[in-house]
Write an enzyme that holds these catalytic residues in place. Sequence first.
Site, mmCIF file in Angstrom:
data_model
loop_
_atom_site.group_PDB
_atom_site.id
_atom_site.type_symbol
_atom_site.label_atom_id
_atom_site.label_comp_id
_atom_site.label_asym_id
_atom_site.label_seq_id
_atom_site.Cartn_x
_atom_site.Cartn_y
_atom_site.Cartn_z
ATOM 1 N N ASN A 181 38.324 41.603 69.263
ATOM 2 C CA ASN A 181 38.464 42.790 68.409
ATOM 3 C C ASN A 181 38.465 42.433 66.939
ATOM 4 O O ASN A 181 38.887 41.345 66.545
ATOM 5 C CB ASN A 181 39.748 43.565 68.765
ATOM 6 N N ALA A 182 37.949 43.358 66.151
ATOM 7 C CA ALA A 182 38.115 43.307 64.697
ATOM 8 C C ALA A 182 38.353 44.751 64.260
ATOM 9 O O ALA A 182 37.502 45.383 63.666
ATOM 10 C CB ALA A 182 36.890 42.721 64.015
ATOM 11 N N THR A 213 45.727 36.656 67.815
ATOM 12 C CA THR A 213 44.434 36.303 68.407
ATOM 13 C C THR A 213 43.877 35.042 67.745
ATOM 14 O O THR A 213 44.243 34.699 66.626
ATOM 15 C CB THR A 213 43.423 37.444 68.209
ATOM 16 N N CYS A 221 46.661 37.872 61.104
ATOM 17 C CA CYS A 221 45.472 38.588 61.572
ATOM 18 C C CYS A 221 44.213 37.867 61.089
ATOM 19 O O CYS A 221 44.051 37.645 59.886
ATOM 20 C CB CYS A 221 45.466 40.027 61.066
ATOM 21 N N SER A 280 51.811 43.948 69.358
ATOM 22 C CA SER A 280 51.392 44.848 68.284
ATOM 23 C C SER A 280 49.890 45.150 68.345
ATOM 24 O O SER A 280 49.078 44.241 68.531
ATOM 25 C CB SER A 280 51.737 44.207 66.942
ATOM 26 N N LYS A 309 52.101 49.006 66.171
ATOM 27 C CA LYS A 309 50.898 48.477 65.507
ATOM 28 C C LYS A 309 51.261 48.159 64.057
ATOM 29 O O LYS A 309 51.957 48.947 63.408
ATOM 30 C CB LYS A 309 49.799 49.544 65.584
HETATM 31 C C1 LIG Z 1 42.873 45.745 69.659
HETATM 32 C C2 LIG Z 1 43.920 44.799 69.151
HETATM 33 C C3 LIG Z 1 44.622 45.117 67.970
HETATM 34 C C4 LIG Z 1 45.600 44.242 67.490
HETATM 35 N N1 LIG Z 1 46.299 44.586 66.356
HETATM 36 C C5 LIG Z 1 47.322 43.793 65.924
HETATM 37 C C6 LIG Z 1 48.125 44.181 64.819
HETATM 38 O O1 LIG Z 1 47.963 45.247 64.221
HETATM 39 N N2 LIG Z 1 49.126 43.330 64.434
HETATM 40 C C7 LIG Z 1 49.379 42.147 65.074
HETATM 41 O O2 LIG Z 1 50.305 41.432 64.694
HETATM 42 N N3 LIG Z 1 48.630 41.766 66.141
HETATM 43 C C8 LIG Z 1 47.628 42.556 66.569
HETATM 44 N N4 LIG Z 1 46.894 42.191 67.676
HETATM 45 C C9 LIG Z 1 47.219 40.933 68.364
HETATM 46 C C10 LIG Z 1 48.134 41.157 69.565
HETATM 47 O O3 LIG Z 1 49.388 41.678 69.158
HETATM 48 C C11 LIG Z 1 48.366 39.850 70.349
HETATM 49 O O4 LIG Z 1 49.017 38.919 69.507
HETATM 50 C C12 LIG Z 1 47.073 39.243 70.874
HETATM 51 O O5 LIG Z 1 46.174 40.251 71.294
HETATM 52 C C13 LIG Z 1 47.307 38.270 72.025
HETATM 53 O O6 LIG Z 1 47.936 38.899 73.108
HETATM 54 P P1 LIG Z 1 47.129 39.532 74.372
HETATM 55 O O7 LIG Z 1 46.168 38.489 74.862
HETATM 56 O O8 LIG Z 1 48.207 39.882 75.351
HETATM 57 O O9 LIG Z 1 46.416 40.745 73.845
HETATM 58 C C14 LIG Z 1 45.887 43.030 68.175
HETATM 59 C C15 LIG Z 1 45.178 42.732 69.346
HETATM 60 C C16 LIG Z 1 44.221 43.586 69.846
HETATM 61 C C17 LIG Z 1 43.503 43.230 71.128
#
Ligand SMILES: Cc1cc2nc3c(=O)[nH]c(=O)nc-3n(C[C@H](O)[C@H](O)[C@H](O)COP(=O)(O)O)c2cc1C
Length: 304
Positions: free
Chosen positions: A67-68, A191, A127, A19, A43
């Site tokens: 990210n934030a 994250t 989050c 997401s 998202k």
């Molecule tokens: C730019 C960005 C936006 C994210 N937005 C969401 C979100 O809206 N909802 C959510 O559950 N996780 C969100 N995440 C977390 C990701 O879904 C994921 O759990 C996390 O990034 C770890 O996986 P990755 O290392 O493959 O990115 C976001 C991550 C990133 C980098």
Amino acid sequence: MLKTSCLNIPFANPLVLASGILGVTAASMHKIIRDGAGGVTVKSISKAPRTGHPNPTMMGNDTYFLNAVGLSNPGIENGIAELIQFKKICPAPLIGSIFAGTADEFAELAELIAVAPIDILELDLSCPNVGREFGEPFAYSASAIGRITRETKAKVKVPISIKLSPNAWNIAELAKMAEAAGADAITAVNTVSGMAIDVRARRPILHNKQGGVSGPALFPIALKCVYDIYEAVKIPIIGTGGVMTGEDALKMIMAGATLVGVGSAVYYRGADVFGKIVAEMTEIMKQENIGSLDEIRGVAHGIM
Ligand SMILES: Cc1cc2nc3c(=O)[nH]c(=O)nc-3n(C[C@H](O)[C@H](O)[C@H](O)COP(=O)(O)O)c2cc1C
């Protein structure tokens, strides 16, 4: 070889878009499927549209992504329209995602999004970037997880997955709590909380000061979370965090994941990363004489 099923839903391969990364519109999610993903997660959607935090909201380097974004999204009405449109153009499994400030609002929002053709509903309880607005994430509290899961389950038929935080020291116990409250799956992980400082500017890089760390640095943390959760629950796990390669994805499955979430890898390896990871998984499985993912799921447990 990579075909799998989760909650009786067939997936061409176990990779799902995590997401928040390119998952806002039907067109972008469709492209991710064309690029090789087995499924997509939208998202996270809130009741009202949100603009999110001011820039800078993201930065990345070789070892981590920070990210934030602040959960910017078009709100439930516009969000549902994209979900309906996605299913019109693509039959692949679609995971809805919502977040809210209270248990009641989660249940209400779940009921609203459940009219869309989603196959699984993920509840983003984790989050780390909206603390000033919403307080600490629900995913740190067993009672909040239990209450939100129960209230949401009472309102919808679609299977729900509870998305947990690697910041919780007892994530496996929290997953167990979610399972006991009726969760159908666990998404692990979101994250992990972090920050970056610009030495020359002498201040935090992100406008929000703190953010969520994803990408390569998150992988070993996420892998251990999945490993621990697999020992605690029977429901399927969507193993997410730092997966960059086919080898990483196989490690997640050996730790116990049924599906593997991929997000930041799009930044590191391009949008066609899904096809690349599928090819790498297939190659390793051939070399290792692995016929199916069922043969290796959770295989890293109980050895030594
Ligand atoms: C730019 C960005 C936006 C994210 N937005 C969401 C979100 O809206 N909802 C959510 O559950 N996780 C969100 N995440 C977390 C990701 O879904 C994921 O759990 C996390 O990034 C770890 O996986 P990755 O290392 O493959 O990115 C976001 C991550 C990133 C980098």
